[in-house]
Design an enzyme around this catalytic site. Structure first.
Site, PDB file in Angstrom:
ATOM      1  NE  ARG A 195     -12.080   7.676  -9.258  1.00 16.23           N
ATOM      2  CZ  ARG A 195     -12.931   8.432  -8.572  1.00 16.23           C
ATOM      3  NH1 ARG A 195     -12.687   9.697  -8.409  1.00 16.23           N
ATOM      4  NH2 ARG A 195     -14.009   7.906  -8.087  1.00 16.23           N
ATOM      5  NE  ARG A 227     -11.479  14.352  -8.451  1.00 16.73           N
ATOM      6  CZ  ARG A 227     -12.052  13.656  -7.493  1.00 16.73           C
ATOM      7  NH1 ARG A 227     -12.916  14.229  -6.708  1.00 16.73           N
ATOM      8  NH2 ARG A 227     -11.733  12.391  -7.315  1.00 16.73           N
ATOM      9  NE  ARG A 258     -15.454  19.094 -15.627  1.00 16.93           N
ATOM     10  CZ  ARG A 258     -15.780  18.605 -14.447  1.00 16.93           C
ATOM     11  NH1 ARG A 258     -15.148  17.537 -13.987  1.00 16.93           N
ATOM     12  NH2 ARG A 258     -16.734  19.148 -13.729  1.00 16.93           N
ATOM     13  CG  ASP A 278     -18.275   7.828 -12.645  1.00 12.66           C
ATOM     14  OD1 ASP A 278     -17.229   8.107 -12.043  1.00 12.66           O
ATOM     15  OD2 ASP A 278     -19.293   7.427 -12.078  1.00 12.66           O
TER      16      ASP A 278
HETATM   17  O1  1CP Z   1      -8.398   8.322 -14.106  1.00 11.48           O
HETATM   18  C1  1CP Z   1      -9.630   8.519 -14.086  1.00 11.48           C
HETATM   19  O2  1CP Z   1     -10.188   9.471 -13.502  1.00 11.48           O
HETATM   20  C2  1CP Z   1     -10.392   7.503 -14.858  1.00 11.48           C
HETATM   21  C3  1CP Z   1     -11.841   7.698 -14.936  1.00 11.48           C
HETATM   22  C4  1CP Z   1     -12.682   7.349 -13.725  1.00 11.48           C
HETATM   23  C5  1CP Z   1     -12.835   6.113 -13.094  1.00 11.48           C
HETATM   24  C6  1CP Z   1     -12.060   4.830 -13.376  1.00 11.48           C
HETATM   25  C7  1CP Z   1     -13.576   8.259 -13.089  1.00 11.48           C
HETATM   26  C8  1CP Z   1     -13.735   9.670 -13.434  1.00 11.48           C
HETATM   27  N1  1CP Z   1     -14.305   7.554 -12.157  1.00 11.48           N
HETATM   28  C9  1CP Z   1     -13.845   6.253 -12.128  1.00 11.48           C
HETATM   29  C10 1CP Z   1     -14.354   5.141 -11.320  1.00 11.48           C
HETATM   30  C11 1CP Z   1     -15.268   5.411 -10.191  1.00 11.48           C
HETATM   31  N2  1CP Z   1     -16.253   6.351 -10.074  1.00 11.48           N
HETATM   32  C12 1CP Z   1     -15.313   4.599  -9.044  1.00 11.48           C
HETATM   33  C13 1CP Z   1     -14.451   3.391  -8.854  1.00 11.48           C
HETATM   34  C14 1CP Z   1     -13.047   3.747  -8.511  1.00 11.48           C
HETATM   35  C15 1CP Z   1     -12.856   4.344  -7.163  1.00 11.48           C
HETATM   36  O3  1CP Z   1     -13.310   3.718  -6.186  1.00 11.48           O
HETATM   37  O4  1CP Z   1     -12.227   5.390  -7.091  1.00 11.48           O
HETATM   38  C16 1CP Z   1     -16.299   5.103  -8.199  1.00 11.48           C
HETATM   39  C17 1CP Z   1     -16.694   4.579  -6.834  1.00 11.48           C
HETATM   40  C18 1CP Z   1     -16.897   6.216  -8.852  1.00 11.48           C
HETATM   41  C19 1CP Z   1     -18.043   7.034  -8.363  1.00 11.48           C
HETATM   42  C20 1CP Z   1     -17.699   8.471  -8.382  1.00 11.48           C
HETATM   43  N3  1CP Z   1     -17.668   9.211  -9.514  1.00 11.48           N
HETATM   44  C21 1CP Z   1     -17.333   9.308  -7.315  1.00 11.48           C
HETATM   45  C22 1CP Z   1     -17.408   8.950  -5.861  1.00 11.48           C
HETATM   46  C23 1CP Z   1     -16.130   8.492  -5.310  1.00 11.48           C
HETATM   47  C24 1CP Z   1     -16.176   8.553  -3.816  1.00 11.48           C
HETATM   48  O5  1CP Z   1     -15.103   8.327  -3.255  1.00 11.48           O
HETATM   49  O6  1CP Z   1     -17.233   8.810  -3.227  1.00 11.48           O
HETATM   50  C25 1CP Z   1     -17.017  10.558  -7.842  1.00 11.48           C
HETATM   51  C26 1CP Z   1     -16.527  11.784  -7.099  1.00 11.48           C
HETATM   52  C27 1CP Z   1     -17.261  10.480  -9.225  1.00 11.48           C
HETATM   53  C28 1CP Z   1     -17.100  11.555 -10.221  1.00 11.48           C
HETATM   54  C29 1CP Z   1     -15.857  11.437 -10.999  1.00 11.48           C
HETATM   55  N4  1CP Z   1     -15.601  10.370 -11.843  1.00 11.48           N
HETATM   56  C30 1CP Z   1     -14.368  10.562 -12.425  1.00 11.48           C
HETATM   57  C31 1CP Z   1     -13.853  11.817 -11.942  1.00 11.48           C
HETATM   58  C32 1CP Z   1     -12.546  12.415 -12.361  1.00 11.48           C
HETATM   59  C33 1CP Z   1     -14.793  12.335 -11.049  1.00 11.48           C
HETATM   60  C34 1CP Z   1     -14.675  13.645 -10.282  1.00 11.48           C
HETATM   61  C35 1CP Z   1     -15.651  14.646 -10.698  1.00 11.48           C
HETATM   62  C36 1CP Z   1     -15.190  15.666 -11.693  1.00 11.48           C
HETATM   63  O7  1CP Z   1     -14.033  15.731 -12.144  1.00 11.48           O
HETATM   64  O8  1CP Z   1     -16.066  16.489 -12.008  1.00 11.48           O
END
Ligand code: 1CP
Length: 342
Positions: free
Chosen positions: A24, A28, A37, A73
């Site tokens: 991640r 953010r 964004r 994602d």
């Molecule tokens: O560096 C990066 O951000 C790389 C891209 C990335 C990755 C590898 C994003 C962007 N998401 C993920 C993987 C992901 N998404 C996982 C596995 C890794 C982990 O456990 O952290 C999971 C469970 C998700 C599901 C998800 N998507 C959540 C829930 C996480 C939780 O703790 O409940 C969330 C908040 C998202 C949205 C999301 N995906 C990525 C971002 C930067 C965001 C935040 C929303 C946004 O910026 O609007």
């Protein structure tokens, strides 16, 4: 092209210094991400290759990490075949109509990455062209269990009761669901590799909720189908779960070259349990980045010491970067890892 240090470390080759990147790392915590964004949804960024590529590259520039991870994602592939999956700010993925019955399964057709996810593959190509050769591009997918948990629950769950209920009450429907999700994960990862990803990570973030016997019966076969399906592509396969210390060996057996370890298990113990044939990645507690600098430095040094100079190690957090993390603290970790290794 020379082998990037992250890829060499994943393969167990000895290196002069320990490579490092952060789960991640894009997103953010970076002001340049928040600026990009502004006025745009998460989905819009993911579906616009120039923007997704820019976000993928931002942490490489600012933090000096040894790898970029594709900005996308874990629900992106299934979103392409199923209507009504949204990513809500501060909540993550939500699913309008949960998938819980045999009839629901019919909605999950196979994925064709070239036509269903052209923007993801274009992002991979753009990032690979822009990255210096020594920085690896890591592709990723959500593992069948973790993606299934969102589909069955309708969103993030604290106890996975619907997911486990389906698993136990209707094992045939469960197996079919996981098999379909395995097919999607395999297809998307293979396509990312073909487009230029040099390693892949299968995120099974929520699998730590399962006891080992349930993991072996209900999850391992589907995850193995994904990881073994990539065997011929000759890219390192990383397998990661949160709070999954009791599953390390089983997750390696699913076909991983590298196991991601969270902060609950000391790295030396993880390495002893996994043996020299499996590389490891991790495992700094992400909240350590909010600690005073001398505490942070001490934790980083202790992490490196726990690896003890063994090859087959990539430094990382034990889970993703938290939203309010100071990017300077991340940079400090990179510099410390690079400067004090092995
Ligand atoms: O560096 C990066 O951000 C790389 C891209 C990335 C990755 C590898 C994003 C962007 N998401 C993920 C993987 C992901 N998404 C996982 C596995 C890794 C982990 O456990 O952290 C999971 C469970 C998700 C599901 C998800 N998507 C959540 C829930 C996480 C939780 O703790 O409940 C969330 C908040 C998202 C949205 C999301 N995906 C990525 C971002 C930067 C965001 C935040 C929303 C946004 O910026 O609007």
């Amino acid at each position: 092209m020379p082998v990037p240090p992250v890829v060499a470390a994943y393969r167990g080759e000895p290196l002069e210094r320990v490579p490092v990147w952060f789960m991640r790392q894009a997103g953010r915590s970076l002001p340049e991400y928040r600026a990009l964004r502004r006025g745009r949804s998460f989905a819009e960024v993911v579906r616009t290759p120039e923007l997704a590529a820019e976000v993928t590259l931002q942490p490489v520039r600012r933090l000096g990490v040894d790898a970029a991870i594709l900005f996308s994602d874990i629900v992106t592939p299934v979103q392409a075949v199923l209507e009504g999956i949204h990513i809500r700010p501060d909540r993550g993925p939500v699913v309008d109509q949960p998938v819980r019955t045999k009839d629901d399964l019919a909605r999950l057709r196979p994925l064709d990455p070239a036509t269903d996810l052209p923007y993801v593959l274009e992002t991979v190509r753009l990032v690979r062209q822009a990255l210096p050769p020594e920085v690896a591009l890591i592709g990723f997918a959500g593992a069948p269990f973790t993606v299934a948990s969102y589909l069955v629950e309708g969103g993030k769950s604290s106890d996975y009761r619907q997911t486990k209920a389906l698993m136990h009450a209707e094992p045939d429907v469960w197996d079919d669901l996981l098999d379909r999700l395995a097919g999607m994960a395999l297809a998307t990862l293979a396509a990312q590799v073909e487009a230029g990803a040099q390693a892949v990570q299968l995120f099974d973030s929520w699998v730590g909720t399962l006891a080992e016997d349930d993991y072996r019966r209900f999850v391992l076969p589907a995850s193995r189908r994904v990881l073994e399906g990539l065997a011929d592509l000759d890219v390192p396969r990383v397998h990661f779960g949160v709070g999954a210390g009791h599953l390390l060996e089983a997750m390696a057996e699913a076909g991983a070259d590298v196991v991601g370890v969270d902060w609950r298990i000391p790295l030396d113990q993880a390495r002893e349990r996994l043996g020299p044939g499996v590389a490891v990645q991790g495992n700094l507690d992400p909240t350590t980045l909010f600690a005073p600098p001398e505490v942070l430095d001490d934790r980083v040094r202790r992490m490196l010491a726990a690896n003890g100079g063994r090859p087959g190690y990539v430094a990382n957090l034990g889970w993703g970067v938290l939203p309010d993390t100071d990017p300077d603290a991340l940079r400090r970790v990179v510099d410390l890892v690079h400067g004090s290794s092995p």
